[in-house]
Design a protein around this motif. Structure first.
Motif, PDB file in Angstrom:
ATOM      1  N   SER A  21       0.837  -1.212   0.000  1.00 46.52           N
ATOM      2  CA  SER A  21       0.000   0.000   0.000  1.00 46.52           C
ATOM      3  C   SER A  21       0.864   1.251   0.000  1.00 46.52           C
ATOM      4  N   LEU A  22       1.846   1.277   0.858  1.00 50.91           N
ATOM      5  CA  LEU A  22       2.747   2.431   0.900  1.00 50.91           C
ATOM      6  C   LEU A  22       3.524   2.565  -0.389  1.00 50.91           C
ATOM      7  N   GLY A  23       3.898   1.407  -0.958  1.00 52.44           N
ATOM      8  CA  GLY A  23       4.626   1.448  -2.240  1.00 52.44           C
ATOM      9  C   GLY A  23       3.776   2.036  -3.329  1.00 52.44           C
ATOM     10  N   CYS A  24       2.486   1.587  -3.392  1.00 53.46           N
ATOM     11  CA  CYS A  24       1.585   2.132  -4.421  1.00 53.46           C
ATOM     12  C   CYS A  24       1.395   3.641  -4.273  1.00 53.46           C
ATOM     13  N   ILE A  25       1.195   4.078  -3.028  1.00 50.31           N
ATOM     14  CA  ILE A  25       0.996   5.505  -2.795  1.00 50.31           C
ATOM     15  C   ILE A  25       2.260   6.272  -3.177  1.00 50.31           C
ATOM     16  N   GLY A  26       3.417   5.745  -2.797  1.00 48.00           N
ATOM     17  CA  GLY A  26       4.681   6.423  -3.122  1.00 48.00           C
ATOM     18  C   GLY A  26       4.906   6.464  -4.611  1.00 48.00           C
ATOM     19  N   ILE A  27       4.676   5.366  -5.322  1.00 41.67           N
ATOM     20  CA  ILE A  27       4.869   5.322  -6.774  1.00 41.67           C
ATOM     21  C   ILE A  27       3.914   6.298  -7.451  1.00 41.67           C
ATOM     22  N   THR A  28       2.639   6.310  -6.932  1.00 43.20           N
ATOM     23  CA  THR A  28       1.646   7.231  -7.514  1.00 43.20           C
ATOM     24  C   THR A  28       2.128   8.680  -7.403  1.00 43.20           C
ATOM     25  N   ILE A  29       2.573   9.035  -6.230  1.00 40.36           N
ATOM     26  CA  ILE A  29       3.040  10.415  -6.035  1.00 40.36           C
ATOM     27  C   ILE A  29       4.248  10.688  -6.924  1.00 40.36           C
TER      28      ILE A  29
END
Length: 591
Positions: A21-29
């Protein structure tokens, strides 16, 4: 020592979900910062699937929040309605995927829970089953060992699971173990289920047990060795009961066939109106001279037509109705073929059959009748005997007296029964009499021994007693029988005779003296006459003196005859006249 820091053991799904989840949010940003609005969105399926699969409805809620975070980031960074529209569609897709994954995960979870419940239930059934349940592979390694297996064998799971040494422990005899394994392997190789296969085992405590096995092959699992389910039932007690039952049947068959007494088995027909022979033993064939083939299957009233008259049929009916055994008195049976006395014993078996065992007691009954006749005859002889007869035991207690003895002692039978012989002993002779009587219970015989008897009225009777001691089979004295002869009157008459004879002897002695005294004066008178008187007078006086001398001589002759009579009486009647002993001895010496 300071307190230790708490340790957080986070589960792997949570770590993966958080990281993804944190990876997805970080990649999105990161992508939105450089102006890319596509491609990275597919990464959100990873945390969504993880969340919904592992956490179900909570995961679905988390997926919705994660989707809103994605949508919010797209709005904040792009501020483009088309992109916002596309992001909204993707959010809907995310939520749809999350819902589908959540539903499927719940279905899988429910199926898994049901499977777990069923598996747990089955495991509890197997674990708590009262029969021995185990699973082994083709190599003999144990994979399942339930509580019953522990209780029966004495070996715990920890000692058995994953091992195959248990077989040598339970079958210490190599030949027995090889035979059992050979039988099992043959059944396994043929693909057949082994049923009711009985084998002995030795428990951990050394007890011998008998187990009945059912062995079946389990469904094969890929990449695993074949496994076999073995269910065992401890039939040790059953086998022992079976052996005892077999022994009991063999004993009964041997008793039945070898018994010297006839035995017959009956089955009731017509509700006990009659009875049919179901079996007879060889003794019955021999005694009744009837072959078994002619008896079995036929009614008792056909084989023994006199059974009704003698009462046997009524006894069979009562035993059949009540189940209570009966042992009637011997009865006399007679028909056109046989006759004799029978002693029956009739009882009922648990099968409902009746057993009649009997004995031909004709000879015994006749012997007993003869013995009773002889006993009654002897009792009659004793009772009416004119001489006293009595018996006593080793404690000198009276056990029997006859009528003559009752008259002798002046007491009835009932009054003296059980009393000691001291009751009849005169006080002044009691010690001597009891000493003599005590010697009889050790076997000493008395022959015409005089012992006085005290009557109830206090008079004393003189009795000559003769005794005989009765012995048991082991040569121990048990009783004494005595016969007496009352000599009281004989003694009295003897004493009177002796007194009379003494008086006669005294009179005769006086007569002998008188004869001598009479001759002396006659001699003097004769001398005086010859000197002083003439011849004529002298002749006259001499004749008179001669007559007197003849009288005295005749008296002497009679005295001598009387003496001979007295001697004969003393000799043949055993009479003793006081004062004659010396004269007898003198006469014998002179003679």
């Amino acid at each position: 020592m300071g307190k230790s820091q708490p340790r957080f053991n986070l589960p792997l799904p949570f770590i993966l979900l958080l990281a993804s989840s944190l990876g997805c949010i970080g990649i999105t940003i990161g992508f939105l910062e450089i102006g890319y609005t596509i491609i990275f969105q597919n990464l959100y399926y990873i945390p969504i699937v993880l969340a919904c699969f592992f956490y179900l409805r909570k995961g679905f809620l988390f997926s919705c929040i994660l989707s809103l975070i994605y949508f919010s980031l797209m709005i904040i960074y792009t501020r483009d309605m088309n992109i916002a529209l596309e992001a909204g569609i993707r959010v809907i897709i995310f939520v749809g995927v999350a819902g589908v994954v959540t539903y499927l995960s719940e279905v899988i979870r429910k199926s898994q829970d049901n499977l777990n419940r069923v598996s747990s239930f089955q495991e509890k059934i197997i674990e708590n089953a009262s029969v021995w349940v185990m699973a082994v592979d083709i190599n003999g390694i144990v994979h399942l060992w339930n509580t019953a297996a522990e209780l029966i064998s004495g070996y715990q799971k920890e000692e058995v699971l994953g091992e195959k040494t248990i077989w040598k422990s339970m079958h210490p005899d190599p030949k027995t173990g090889e035979m059992i394994m050979h039988t099992i392997l043959n059944a396994i190789s043929s693909g057949t289920e082994l049923k009711s296969f009985e084998t002995p085992i030795q428990a951990k405590n050394g007890d011998k047990r008998i187990i009945s096995w059912n062995i079946k092959e389990l469904p094969e699992i890929k990449d695993e060795d074949k496994k076999y389910l073995a269910i065992g039932i401890d039939i040790t007690e059953k086998v022992e009961s079976r052996r005892e039952l077999k022994k009991s049947r063999e004993r009964w068959a041997e008793i039945f066939s070898k018994s010297l007494n006839p035995i017959a088995l009956y089955q009731a027909v017509d509700d006990g109106a009659d009875f049919v022979f179901t079996d007879i033993n060889p003794a019955l064939e021999r005694v009744e001279k009837l072959p078994k083939e002619e008896v079995v299957g036929r009614k008792i009233t056909e084989i023994f037509p006199g059974a009704r008259e003698v009462g046997l049929l009524d006894i069979l009916k009562r035993v059949y109705k009540t189940g209570n055994p009966e042992h009637p008195e011997p009865s006399f049976y007679k028909d056109d073929r046989i006759e004799g006395w029978r002693n029956n014993m009739i009882y009922q078996l648990s099968t409902g059959e009746l057993v009649a065992t009997y004995e031909d007691v004709t000879d015994r009954v006749r012997a007993e009748a003869l013995i009773k006749e002889q006993h009654d005859y002897l009792e009659s002889l004793i009772s009416i005997a004119n001489v006293p007869i009595l018996t006593w035991n080793t404690a000198l207690e009276v056990t029997r007296i006859n009528h003559a003895c009752e008259a002798l002692i002046g007491r009835p039978y009932e009054e003296v029964l059980g009393k000691t012989l001291m009751t009849f002993a005169p006080a002044d002779h009691a010690d001597r009499i009891m000493e003599l009587l005590q010697s009889t219970v050790t076997g000493k015989r008395l022959e015409n021994v005089e012992m006085d008897v005290a009557k109830k009225d206090g008079t004393i009777r003189s009795v000559l007693w003769s005794t005989a001691t009765l012995f048991s089979r082991d040569e121990k004295p048990v009783a004494v029988i005595a016969q007496g002869r009352d000599i009281t009157e004989e003694k009295r008459l003897s004493q009177e005779n002796e007194a009379a004879l003494a008086q006669i002897q005294k009179n005769m002695a006086q007569l002998a003296i008188l004869n001598d005294e009479m001759r002396n004066p006659l001699t003097i008178i004769m001398g005086h006459v010859e000197m002083n008187m003439d011849e004529e007078q002298t002749q006259f006086i001499f004749e008179q003196i001669q007559r007197i001398d003849d009288i005295v001589t005749n008296l002497d002759i009679r005295w001598m005859k009387s003496e001979k009579v007295l001697n004969a009486m003393r000799k043949y009647y055993h009479l003793q006249v006081p004062g004659t002993e010396m004269r007898e001895e003198t006469s014998m010496k002179t003679g």
